[in-house]
Design a protein around this motif. Sequence first.
Motif, PDB file in Angstrom:
ATOM      1  N   MET A  10     -18.432   8.898 -33.220  1.00  0.00           N
ATOM      2  CA  MET A  10     -18.533   8.236 -31.920  1.00  0.00           C
ATOM      3  C   MET A  10     -17.496   7.132 -31.825  1.00  0.00           C
ATOM      4  SD  MET A  10     -22.563   7.926 -30.985  1.00  0.00           S
ATOM      5  CE  MET A  10     -22.883   6.699 -32.202  1.00  0.00           C
ATOM      6  N   THR A  11     -17.025   6.937 -30.612  1.00  0.00           N
ATOM      7  CA  THR A  11     -16.090   5.852 -30.346  1.00  0.00           C
ATOM      8  C   THR A  11     -16.873   4.541 -30.202  1.00  0.00           C
ATOM      9  OG1 THR A  11     -16.226   6.064 -27.946  1.00  0.00           O
ATOM     10  CG2 THR A  11     -14.567   7.437 -29.088  1.00  0.00           C
ATOM     11  N   ALA A  12     -16.141   3.439 -30.193  1.00  0.00           N
ATOM     12  CA  ALA A  12     -16.777   2.130 -29.996  1.00  0.00           C
ATOM     13  C   ALA A  12     -17.455   2.066 -28.623  1.00  0.00           C
ATOM     14  CB  ALA A  12     -15.742   1.022 -30.126  1.00  0.00           C
ATOM     15  N   ARG A  13     -16.848   2.671 -27.615  1.00  0.00           N
ATOM     16  CA  ARG A  13     -17.426   2.670 -26.275  1.00  0.00           C
ATOM     17  C   ARG A  13     -18.719   3.490 -26.226  1.00  0.00           C
ATOM     18  NH1 ARG A  13     -14.098   4.332 -20.878  1.00  0.00           N
ATOM     19  NH2 ARG A  13     -13.714   6.151 -22.159  1.00  0.00           N
ATOM     20  N   GLU A  14     -18.743   4.602 -26.933  1.00  0.00           N
ATOM     21  CA  GLU A  14     -19.963   5.407 -26.993  1.00  0.00           C
ATOM     22  C   GLU A  14     -21.082   4.657 -27.713  1.00  0.00           C
ATOM     23  OE1 GLU A  14     -17.913   9.855 -26.987  1.00  0.00           O
ATOM     24  OE2 GLU A  14     -18.219   8.805 -28.889  1.00  0.00           O
ATOM     25  N   LYS A  15     -20.718   3.953 -28.785  1.00  0.00           N
ATOM     26  CA  LYS A  15     -21.716   3.152 -29.501  1.00  0.00           C
ATOM     27  C   LYS A  15     -22.243   2.038 -28.602  1.00  0.00           C
ATOM     28  CE  LYS A  15     -20.203   4.116 -34.172  1.00  0.00           C
ATOM     29  NZ  LYS A  15     -19.709   3.623 -35.449  1.00  0.00           N
ATOM     30  N   ARG A  16     -21.346   1.445 -27.805  1.00  0.00           N
ATOM     31  CA  ARG A  16     -21.772   0.395 -26.868  1.00  0.00           C
ATOM     32  C   ARG A  16     -22.726   0.975 -25.830  1.00  0.00           C
ATOM     33  NH1 ARG A  16     -23.552  -4.380 -26.089  1.00  0.00           N
ATOM     34  NH2 ARG A  16     -22.976  -5.292 -24.117  1.00  0.00           N
ATOM     35  N   PHE A  17     -22.442   2.169 -25.351  1.00  0.00           N
ATOM     36  CA  PHE A  17     -23.354   2.847 -24.418  1.00  0.00           C
ATOM     37  C   PHE A  17     -24.734   2.996 -25.055  1.00  0.00           C
ATOM     38  CE2 PHE A  17     -25.521   6.809 -23.373  1.00  0.00           C
ATOM     39  CZ  PHE A  17     -25.752   6.629 -22.011  1.00  0.00           C
ATOM     40  N   ALA A  30     -25.886   1.571 -18.387  1.00  0.00           N
ATOM     41  CA  ALA A  30     -25.329   1.510 -19.736  1.00  0.00           C
ATOM     42  C   ALA A  30     -23.890   2.041 -19.754  1.00  0.00           C
ATOM     43  CB  ALA A  30     -26.202   2.300 -20.703  1.00  0.00           C
ATOM     44  N   ALA A  31     -23.649   3.116 -19.013  1.00  0.00           N
ATOM     45  CA  ALA A  31     -22.295   3.681 -18.951  1.00  0.00           C
ATOM     46  C   ALA A  31     -21.343   2.699 -18.262  1.00  0.00           C
ATOM     47  CB  ALA A  31     -22.308   5.021 -18.224  1.00  0.00           C
ATOM     48  N   ALA A  32     -21.798   2.079 -17.182  1.00  0.00           N
ATOM     49  CA  ALA A  32     -20.962   1.090 -16.489  1.00  0.00           C
ATOM     50  C   ALA A  32     -20.680  -0.099 -17.411  1.00  0.00           C
ATOM     51  CB  ALA A  32     -21.648   0.621 -15.208  1.00  0.00           C
ATOM     52  N   TYR A  36     -17.299   2.924 -18.622  1.00  0.00           N
ATOM     53  CA  TYR A  36     -17.005   4.269 -18.145  1.00  0.00           C
ATOM     54  C   TYR A  36     -16.832   4.269 -16.625  1.00  0.00           C
ATOM     55  CZ  TYR A  36     -18.192   6.312 -22.654  1.00  0.00           C
ATOM     56  OH  TYR A  36     -18.212   6.657 -23.985  1.00  0.00           O
ATOM     57  N   GLY A  37     -15.853   5.047 -16.156  1.00  0.00           N
ATOM     58  CA  GLY A  37     -15.732   5.312 -14.734  1.00  0.00           C
ATOM     59  C   GLY A  37     -16.771   6.372 -14.381  1.00  0.00           C
ATOM     60  N   GLU A  38     -17.199   6.415 -13.150  1.00  0.00           N
ATOM     61  CA  GLU A  38     -18.254   7.334 -12.720  1.00  0.00           C
ATOM     62  C   GLU A  38     -19.463   7.254 -13.661  1.00  0.00           C
ATOM     63  OE1 GLU A  38     -17.111  11.282 -11.321  1.00  0.00           O
ATOM     64  OE2 GLU A  38     -15.019  10.742 -11.758  1.00  0.00           O
ATOM     65  N   PRO A  39     -20.134   6.100 -13.683  1.00  0.00           N
ATOM     66  CA  PRO A  39     -21.200   5.865 -14.665  1.00  0.00           C
ATOM     67  C   PRO A  39     -22.365   6.851 -14.599  1.00  0.00           C
ATOM     68  CG  PRO A  39     -20.968   3.980 -13.173  1.00  0.00           C
ATOM     69  CD  PRO A  39     -19.884   4.939 -12.854  1.00  0.00           C
ATOM     70  N   GLU A  40     -22.718   7.332 -13.408  1.00  0.00           N
ATOM     71  CA  GLU A  40     -23.835   8.282 -13.338  1.00  0.00           C
ATOM     72  C   GLU A  40     -23.493   9.577 -14.059  1.00  0.00           C
ATOM     73  OE1 GLU A  40     -26.015   8.852  -9.805  1.00  0.00           O
ATOM     74  OE2 GLU A  40     -25.870   6.745  -9.230  1.00  0.00           O
ATOM     75  N   SER A  45     -23.753  12.860 -19.036  1.00  0.00           N
ATOM     76  CA  SER A  45     -22.974  13.620 -20.012  1.00  0.00           C
ATOM     77  C   SER A  45     -23.213  13.106 -21.432  1.00  0.00           C
ATOM     78  CB  SER A  45     -21.493  13.531 -19.659  1.00  0.00           C
ATOM     79  OG  SER A  45     -20.717  14.164 -20.646  1.00  0.00           O
ATOM     80  N   LEU A  46     -23.212  11.781 -21.585  1.00  0.00           N
ATOM     81  CA  LEU A  46     -23.430  11.197 -22.909  1.00  0.00           C
ATOM     82  C   LEU A  46     -24.818  11.531 -23.453  1.00  0.00           C
ATOM     83  CD1 LEU A  46     -21.699   7.778 -22.252  1.00  0.00           C
ATOM     84  CD2 LEU A  46     -21.007   9.440 -24.001  1.00  0.00           C
ATOM     85  N   LEU A  47     -25.823  11.486 -22.586  1.00  0.00           N
ATOM     86  CA  LEU A  47     -27.191  11.765 -23.032  1.00  0.00           C
ATOM     87  C   LEU A  47     -27.418  13.227 -23.392  1.00  0.00           C
ATOM     88  CD1 LEU A  47     -29.316   9.525 -20.663  1.00  0.00           C
ATOM     89  CD2 LEU A  47     -28.877   9.210 -23.113  1.00  0.00           C
TER      90      LEU A  47
END
Length: 162
Positions: A10-17, A30-32, A36-40, A45-47
């Motif tokens: 996982m990237t640092a951004r994914e871990k932050r999510f 959490a995505a915003a 992340y752009g287009e947080p919804e 997608s992440l989940l």
Amino acid sequence: MRLRRKTGSMTAREKRFCELYSAGGDAPAAAAGAGYGEPEKAGASLLSRDEINAEISSLYEKRLKNAKQKAFAGYERIAFGSVNDAVKLLFEDEGFRTDSEGYDLFNVAEIKRPKEGALEIKFFDRLKALEKLEQYGHEEGGGSSDFYRALIGGIKDGDEQE
């Protein structure tokens, strides 16, 4: 050209999510918050990824363990903590102060000043705190439950003699 990541990393951004999602349970927020752009769309997608869900589960477990440890420490403070600062409030010459800064009033459940001018201080129940500590020790399978059980038994025996 996009680089492909190894599955499971996982990237640092994914871990932050994952951190933000485990704290609030709101995937778009959490995505915003993770940038992340287009947080919804990104949140959904992440989940859908196993490694993201595994990280979130791990963070939930850590939060739960931390909450249990805080509760245990709080019950210990109630059961064994000092009431000296609350007693100081009762005997202050200048009367009741509205600023409690500098006082440790953790064991105090309620403070009242009836119309007669007296000060009433209600403390949390130490026996109930000891029972919670004993219950926690029993649930965790720790040896401390025998200690708390004996302590509670001694207190109850003392109450019956009065």
